[in-house]
Structure formats: structure tokens, C-alpha cells
Design a protein around this motif. Structure first.
Motif, mmCIF file in Angstrom:
data_model
loop_
_atom_site.group_PDB
_atom_site.id
_atom_site.type_symbol
_atom_site.label_atom_id
_atom_site.label_comp_id
_atom_site.label_asym_id
_atom_site.label_seq_id
_atom_site.Cartn_x
_atom_site.Cartn_y
_atom_site.Cartn_z
ATOM 1 N N LEU A 129 0.847 -1.187 0.000
ATOM 2 C CA LEU A 129 0.000 0.000 0.000
ATOM 3 C C LEU A 129 0.885 1.240 0.000
ATOM 4 C CD1 LEU A 129 -2.950 1.129 0.278
ATOM 5 C CD2 LEU A 129 -2.542 1.189 2.753
ATOM 6 N N SER A 130 0.712 2.102 -1.011
ATOM 7 C CA SER A 130 1.462 3.359 -1.085
ATOM 8 C C SER A 130 0.592 4.512 -0.603
ATOM 9 C CB SER A 130 1.912 3.628 -2.526
ATOM 10 O OG SER A 130 2.815 2.634 -2.945
ATOM 11 N N ILE A 131 1.174 5.373 0.229
ATOM 12 C CA ILE A 131 0.450 6.489 0.833
ATOM 13 C C ILE A 131 1.128 7.792 0.436
ATOM 14 C CG2 ILE A 131 -0.298 7.547 2.999
ATOM 15 C CD1 ILE A 131 0.000 4.713 4.265
ATOM 16 N N ILE A 132 0.333 8.763 -0.035
ATOM 17 C CA ILE A 132 0.827 10.124 -0.282
ATOM 18 C C ILE A 132 -0.077 11.077 0.487
ATOM 19 C CG2 ILE A 132 1.335 11.912 -1.975
ATOM 20 C CD1 ILE A 132 1.626 9.782 -4.083
ATOM 21 N N ASN A 133 0.487 11.768 1.476
ATOM 22 C CA ASN A 133 -0.277 12.720 2.276
ATOM 23 C C ASN A 133 0.177 14.135 1.962
ATOM 24 O OD1 ASN A 133 -2.214 13.401 4.291
ATOM 25 N ND2 ASN A 133 -0.544 13.776 5.726
ATOM 26 N N ARG A 134 -0.766 14.990 1.505
ATOM 27 C CA ARG A 134 -0.455 16.349 1.071
ATOM 28 C C ARG A 134 -1.000 17.385 2.037
ATOM 29 N NH1 ARG A 134 -2.381 13.313 -2.965
ATOM 30 N NH2 ARG A 134 -1.518 13.358 -5.078
ATOM 31 N N GLY A 135 -0.289 18.490 2.167
ATOM 32 C CA GLY A 135 -0.854 19.685 2.759
ATOM 33 C C GLY A 135 -1.465 20.509 1.641
ATOM 34 N N ILE A 136 -2.704 20.950 1.800
ATOM 35 C CA ILE A 136 -3.382 21.682 0.717
ATOM 36 C C ILE A 136 -4.026 22.953 1.268
ATOM 37 C CG2 ILE A 136 -3.830 19.580 -0.605
ATOM 38 C CD1 ILE A 136 -6.720 19.655 0.379
ATOM 39 N N SER A 137 -4.368 23.860 0.366
ATOM 40 C CA SER A 137 -5.009 25.112 0.764
ATOM 41 C C SER A 137 -6.492 24.880 1.064
ATOM 42 C CB SER A 137 -4.870 26.153 -0.347
ATOM 43 O OG SER A 137 -5.637 25.770 -1.488
ATOM 44 N N LYS A 138 -7.095 25.819 1.770
ATOM 45 C CA LYS A 138 -8.526 25.730 2.072
ATOM 46 C C LYS A 138 -9.356 25.759 0.797
ATOM 47 C CE LYS A 138 -12.267 27.890 4.709
ATOM 48 N NZ LYS A 138 -12.634 28.993 5.643
ATOM 49 N N ASN A 139 -8.969 26.593 -0.166
ATOM 50 C CA ASN A 139 -9.725 26.683 -1.415
ATOM 51 C C ASN A 139 -9.693 25.368 -2.188
ATOM 52 O OD1 ASN A 139 -10.505 29.336 -0.993
ATOM 53 N ND2 ASN A 139 -8.764 30.192 -2.093
ATOM 54 N N PHE A 140 -8.514 24.736 -2.242
ATOM 55 C CA PHE A 140 -8.424 23.459 -2.948
ATOM 56 C C PHE A 140 -9.187 22.378 -2.180
ATOM 57 C CE2 PHE A 140 -5.902 19.546 -4.096
ATOM 58 C CZ PHE A 140 -6.472 19.410 -5.356
ATOM 59 N N TYR A 141 -9.163 22.450 -0.860
ATOM 60 C CA TYR A 141 -9.948 21.520 -0.031
ATOM 61 C C TYR A 141 -11.433 21.615 -0.390
ATOM 62 C CZ TYR A 141 -12.350 19.821 4.174
ATOM 63 O OH TYR A 141 -13.208 19.167 5.041
ATOM 64 N N ASN A 142 -11.956 22.837 -0.493
ATOM 65 C CA ASN A 142 -13.374 23.018 -0.834
ATOM 66 C C ASN A 142 -13.683 22.506 -2.240
ATOM 67 O OD1 ASN A 142 -13.993 24.205 1.651
ATOM 68 N ND2 ASN A 142 -13.479 26.259 0.925
ATOM 69 N N TYR A 143 -12.756 22.734 -3.164
ATOM 70 C CA TYR A 143 -12.921 22.252 -4.534
ATOM 71 C C TYR A 143 -12.971 20.721 -4.575
ATOM 72 C CZ TYR A 143 -11.440 21.151 -9.347
ATOM 73 O OH TYR A 143 -11.322 20.627 -10.613
ATOM 74 N N MET A 144 -12.008 20.070 -3.909
ATOM 75 C CA MET A 144 -11.950 18.611 -3.917
ATOM 76 C C MET A 144 -13.122 17.997 -3.173
ATOM 77 S SD MET A 144 -9.640 17.277 -5.766
ATOM 78 C CE MET A 144 -9.748 15.614 -5.100
ATOM 79 N N ARG A 145 -13.612 18.678 -2.146
ATOM 80 C CA ARG A 145 -14.783 18.162 -1.411
ATOM 81 C C ARG A 145 -15.981 18.056 -2.348
ATOM 82 N NH1 ARG A 145 -18.651 20.923 1.103
ATOM 83 N NH2 ARG A 145 -17.436 22.847 1.023
ATOM 84 N N LEU A 146 -16.186 19.067 -3.171
ATOM 85 C CA LEU A 146 -17.287 19.020 -4.135
ATOM 86 C C LEU A 146 -17.069 17.923 -5.166
ATOM 87 C CD1 LEU A 146 -17.872 22.835 -4.775
ATOM 88 C CD2 LEU A 146 -19.333 21.281 -3.470
ATOM 89 N N ILE A 147 -15.843 17.811 -5.659
ATOM 90 C CA ILE A 147 -15.527 16.786 -6.653
ATOM 91 C C ILE A 147 -15.814 15.393 -6.098
ATOM 92 C CG2 ILE A 147 -13.623 15.628 -7.852
ATOM 93 C CD1 ILE A 147 -14.320 18.079 -9.320
ATOM 94 N N LEU A 148 -15.329 15.105 -4.895
ATOM 95 C CA LEU A 148 -15.485 13.770 -4.317
ATOM 96 C C LEU A 148 -16.932 13.481 -3.931
ATOM 97 C CD1 LEU A 148 -12.252 13.546 -2.129
ATOM 98 C CD2 LEU A 148 -12.670 12.550 -4.379
ATOM 99 N N GLU A 149 -17.648 14.501 -3.473
ATOM 100 C CA GLU A 149 -19.056 14.295 -3.113
ATOM 101 C C GLU A 149 -19.893 13.968 -4.344
ATOM 102 O OE1 GLU A 149 -20.393 17.758 -1.095
ATOM 103 O OE2 GLU A 149 -19.443 17.236 0.821
ATOM 104 N N ILE A 150 -19.680 14.704 -5.414
ATOM 105 C CA ILE A 150 -20.503 14.541 -6.611
ATOM 106 C C ILE A 150 -20.127 13.292 -7.393
ATOM 107 C CG2 ILE A 150 -21.023 15.567 -8.869
ATOM 108 C CD1 ILE A 150 -20.977 18.269 -7.538
#
Length: 289
Positions: A214-235
Motif C-alpha cells: 500500500l502506497s500512501i501520499i499525504n499532502r498539505g493543501i489550501s482551504k480553497n483546494f480543499y473546498n474544490y476537492m470536497r465538491l468533486i469527491l461528493e458529486i
């Protein structure tokens, strides 16, 4: 009086049912292709600057393509674009096309908390976006244990641990890759409930067995990108690779024609990585060096 043979009746009934099922599924062999409406073709900019700990981060890649009809098997690549990233000091990093639609920079200089501006000139249009490079704390250890599963046998659960900084609000994006996964599995989270404490995201899968990597990549991201990805993953049901039922716009702006916007998001992330092979034992702690 004629004797009724129950076994014979059952056999005949099963034979008839089998024939009906064969005929039913045979009639379903035809592929139904829906006449879907094709939207306006748009530029797609896949621009992730990712600085993995332990590397110089000098080599980065940005991909430029176009949207395509749903049933197309290939993604149209955009060649001949001019791609560059400029930092807040005025340093310019040029991305050269190495293959259709792929633009590579080999002298990029990542600096935590520095602002960067992306510029893409393609097909007579200019697209820009601005973001800051976000840091992430290192992964300290990985733990393996068995957890109950309502569907049957216990599952192997893998957790990785890292310390969240107490002096700032943080957002994270983790992806897991393995031979048992057709596509990466993504987890999105923030430190609202864990600020300044140890955070331990968990991953499990019914096919996760001893010997599987199992390969793991953990990123620090901005709040704006977090909100963008939340919508992408939800939809899209948890996978950014599936087709969202509606358009979600990122931070890329068309300065030539605002109405002809591009899809994608320009983001800069520091990331820590780890690879773990599942063991036979139930409870294991693995210290990441």
C-alpha cells in the motif's frame, strides 16, 4: 391412479426457469447507447506542483488537454501551448512539451508559503491561476490491526500517524495506491477536531491481505483546494476520475475570454510518502524513517 413424481416436477420446473433466464439475458446482450448531449469543448489544465519530502522537487509536470464526449475512449491532448509558473520573487519556470499535452520543468524551486502564478497560453487563449505552496508534517509511524467487518471476516486496517501543527489551520488530501485498487482511493480532511494533536487517517479494503503493498501520499493543501476537492469527491462518489454530473470550476481563469473558462485546479503541495506491506500479524507498529 397416476403417481406424481415430485422430483420430476422439480427438474422440469428448473429446466423451464433456466431456459427463461437464458432467453432473458440473451435479449439483454445489446448495448444501449444513450444519445447524450455534448457540451462545449473546454481546455483542461491538470497542474499539481507536488514537492515530496526528501526530494529537490525540481522536476514537475503540467498536463493540458480538452474535454471530450462521454463515449470517446481517448482524451484530446493540447500541443503547442506555452506553460510557465512565476513565483513572488519574479523567478520564471518554463514547462517544455515532452510529449503531446505533457509539459515538464526540470529546474523548479519549491519554497513553502511562497506564492506562485500559473500561465498557460493555448489555442489563442491565456489562462492564469495563483496559489501558495502548502507544507505538511512528516508521517511518524504506520500501524496495522484487524477490525470487525459486518459483511464477514475481519479486515486489515492500516493507519498512518502524523502531528498536526497547533499554530495554524490545516487541510489535507491523502491518496492510497495498491494493486488491489483500480484507481487511487482519496481521503480529504481538516484539523478542526484535531488541531495540534496527532492525526491518524485509516484505510481498509476487503482485498487487503498479507503481502499486499500500500502506497500512501499525504499532502498539505489550501482551504480553497480543499473546498474544490470536497465538491468533486461528493458529486463523483469518491473518485475524482469519474465524470461529475455537473461542471465544477477551479481557480483557473481565462484572461482572454472569461466566459470560455477552463477546467482544473492549480495547486502546490508539500507531501510525505510511505509504502507499507501488510503483515500476517494482527497488531504491528512500523516506524517511518
Amino acid at each position: 391412479m397416476q403417481r406424481i413424481d415430485i422430483k420430476t416436477i422439480k427438474k422440469k420446473t428448473l429446466a423451464v426457469l433456466s431456459l427463461v433466464l437464458v432467453l432473458f439475458f440473451s435479449s439483454c446482450d445489446d448495448v444501449v447507447k444513450l444519445d447524450l448531449e455534448t457540451g462545449e469543448t473546454r481546455i483542461v489544465v491538470d497542474a499539481e506542483i507536488i514537492w515530496k519530502k526528501g526530494t529537490s522537487g525540481n522536476e514537475q509536470i503540467i498536463k493540458v488537454s480538452k474535454t471530450a464526449p462521454y463515449y470517446d475512449n481517448k482524451t484530446p491532448k493540447v500541443s503547442g501551448a506555452k506553460v510557465k509558473v512565476t513565483n513572488s520573487k519574479g523567478d520564471v519556470f518554463t514547462f517544455n512539451e515532452t510529449e503531446p499535452g505533457s509539459y515538464v520543468c526540470t529546474n523548479f524551486v519549491p519554497v513553502i508559503n511562497m506564492d506562485y502564478v500559473l500561465s498557460v497560453e493555448a489555442e489563442g487563449q491565456t489562462f492564469t491561476a495563483a496559489e501558495k505552496l502548502i507544507s505538511v508534517t512528516p508521517i511518524d509511524r504506520i500501524e496495522q490491526k484487524r477490525v470487525p467487518d459486518v459483511a464477514g471476516d475481519d479486515l486489515y486496517e492500516i493507519s498512518f500517524y502524523f502531528k498536526d501543527p497547533a499554530d495554524q489551520v490545516n487541510f489535507y488530501l491523502t491518496d492510497y495506491k495498491s494493486s488491489i485498487l483500480r484507481l487511487p482511493s482519496y481521503t480529504l480532511f481538516d484539523d478542526e477536531l484535531f488541531n495540534g494533536n496527532e492525526i491518524y487517517p485509516r484505510f481498509s479494503d476487503p482485498d487487503l491481505k498479507p503481502g499486499i503493498s500500500l502506497s500512501i501520499i499525504n499532502r498539505g493543501i489550501s482551504k480553497n483546494f480543499y473546498n474544490y476537492m470536497r465538491l468533486i469527491l461528493e458529486i463523483s462518489g469518491g473518485s475524482p476520475f469519474s465524470i461529475p454530473p455537473e461542471n465544477i470550476r477551479g481557480n483557473i481563469v481565462n484572461t482572454t475570454n472569461a466566459n470560455n473558462f477552463a477546467f482544473g485546479y492549480f495547486r502546490l503541495c508539500e507531501a510525505d510518502t510511505a509504502t507499507y506491506v501488510v503483515k500476517e500479524n494482527d497488531n504491528i507498529t512500523y516506524l517511518v524513517k
